[in-house]
Design a protein around this motif. Structure first.
Motif, mmCIF file in Angstrom:
data_model
loop_
_atom_site.group_PDB
_atom_site.id
_atom_site.type_symbol
_atom_site.label_atom_id
_atom_site.label_comp_id
_atom_site.label_asym_id
_atom_site.label_seq_id
_atom_site.Cartn_x
_atom_site.Cartn_y
_atom_site.Cartn_z
ATOM 1 N N ALA A 117 14.156 9.301 -13.981
ATOM 2 C CA ALA A 117 15.102 8.401 -14.351
ATOM 3 C C ALA A 117 14.757 7.524 -12.918
ATOM 4 C CB ALA A 117 16.006 9.716 -13.923
ATOM 5 N N ASP B 130 14.947 9.805 -19.020
ATOM 6 C CA ASP B 130 16.399 8.161 -19.107
ATOM 7 C C ASP B 130 16.585 6.797 -19.474
ATOM 8 O OD1 ASP B 130 19.285 7.174 -18.023
ATOM 9 O OD2 ASP B 130 17.917 5.827 -17.025
ATOM 10 N N VAL B 131 16.619 6.320 -20.070
ATOM 11 C CA VAL B 131 16.232 4.853 -21.039
ATOM 12 C C VAL B 131 16.658 3.463 -20.896
ATOM 13 C CG1 VAL B 131 15.896 3.898 -22.630
ATOM 14 C CG2 VAL B 131 15.600 6.850 -23.322
ATOM 15 N N GLY C 43 18.461 14.285 -26.216
ATOM 16 C CA GLY C 43 19.835 13.949 -25.617
ATOM 17 C C GLY C 43 20.664 13.790 -26.307
ATOM 18 N N PRO D 220 12.386 10.945 -24.937
ATOM 19 C CA PRO D 220 14.216 10.169 -24.155
ATOM 20 C C PRO D 220 15.177 10.952 -24.535
ATOM 21 C CG PRO D 220 13.774 9.314 -26.844
ATOM 22 C CD PRO D 220 12.429 9.995 -26.319
ATOM 23 N N SER E 11 18.971 10.288 -23.294
ATOM 24 C CA SER E 11 19.367 9.305 -23.173
ATOM 25 C C SER E 11 21.284 9.083 -23.592
ATOM 26 C CB SER E 11 18.622 7.720 -23.983
ATOM 27 O OG SER E 11 19.967 7.362 -23.372
ATOM 28 N N MET F 235 17.703 4.928 -30.055
ATOM 29 C CA MET F 235 16.494 5.539 -29.419
ATOM 30 C C MET F 235 15.079 4.874 -30.437
ATOM 31 S SD MET F 235 16.894 6.331 -26.101
ATOM 32 C CE MET F 235 18.681 4.741 -26.091
#
Length: 237
Positions: free
Chosen positions: A182, A10-11, A150, A125, A127, A134
């Motif tokens: 995350a 998760d970003v 993602g 990632p 996300s 990203m």
């Protein structure tokens, strides 16, 4: 635990301080720049509050998939209107603020931690942010990914299972060989239900001072106070 072969991240919140970054951008652009009588921190929170409802329209099939730039722009229009300042904010300023999500600052230890982890694990990632976003964050923060996965790959938004499983499939790995990292328990619970391993990072100020999780509220294979601590634990396996 069996060490994973890849880590997916998760970003927003986990790797970057979205609230602090967006608050600073709103303060500089709207309060200091335009002189609008706004609380930048509260406006950042309000903007983010539109995030899940906007994605839910796509998850539910009410509207076709579109990327976060589209959703962030629509959500910004909503919060500026709610704040009563919409007529004072022109198109160029709105576009500049949407692009602020491409300039978010990483938490202090993230760069070092990712460099350590990349010595052993495949990193990507996973996300709700789209690929261009990203890539921009990676270049802004000097991160090096092995892939960008993602929502855009899955054409859906977390916590839909396809976002996690399509990431694993793209890496040629079974879900059990991949760890989702995350700071959000709901994200990790969904990843676990899809068969992934899970690593929790505490971000107690993710949404502003005192707004964030300090402990995982779901079963995880690993948890730590920050990403560097998690990296050190995983590299010791």
């Amino acid at each position: 635990m069996t060490p994973p072969q890849a880590l997916i991240f998760d970003v927003f919140g986990t790797l970057v301080d979205w609230h602090g970054s967006i608050r600073s951008e709103l303060q500089a652009t709207l309060v200091d720049g335009l002189g609008l009588p706004l609380d930048a921190a509260a406006l950042a929170t309000a903007w983010r509050a539109q995030y899940q409802p906007a994605m839910q329209e796509i998850r539910s099939g009410q509207r076709p998939f579109c990327d976060l730039d589209v959703l962030h722009r629509r959500n910004l229009d909503v919060v500026l209107n709610d704040a009563g300042v919409s007529p004072a904010v022109d198109e160029a300023t709105r576009q500049h603020l949407v692009q602020a999500w491409h300039r978010l600052q990483a938490w202090p230890e993230v760069g070092e931690a990712l460099a350590l982890l990349r010595q052993r694990f495949v990193l990507a990632p996973c996300s709700n942010g789209h690929i261009a976003l990203m890539v921009a964050l990676a270049r802004h923060n000097a991160w090096h990914w092995d892939a960008v996965l993602g929502a855009e790959l899955a054409r859906d938004y977390k916590p839909q299972p396809i976002v996690y499983t399509s990431a694993c499939r793209a890496l040629g790995l079974a879900p059990a060989q991949v760890m989702m990292v995350a700071c959000h328990s709901n994200d990790l619970a969904a990843a676990a239900a899809a068969g992934l391993q899970c690593g929790f990072i505490a971000r107690p100020h993710e949404g502003g001072p005192g707004v964030g999780e300090t402990q995982a509220a779901c079963a995880v294979q690993a948890q730590a106070g920050n990403l560097l601590q998690l990296a050190q634990a995983l590299l010791a396996l």
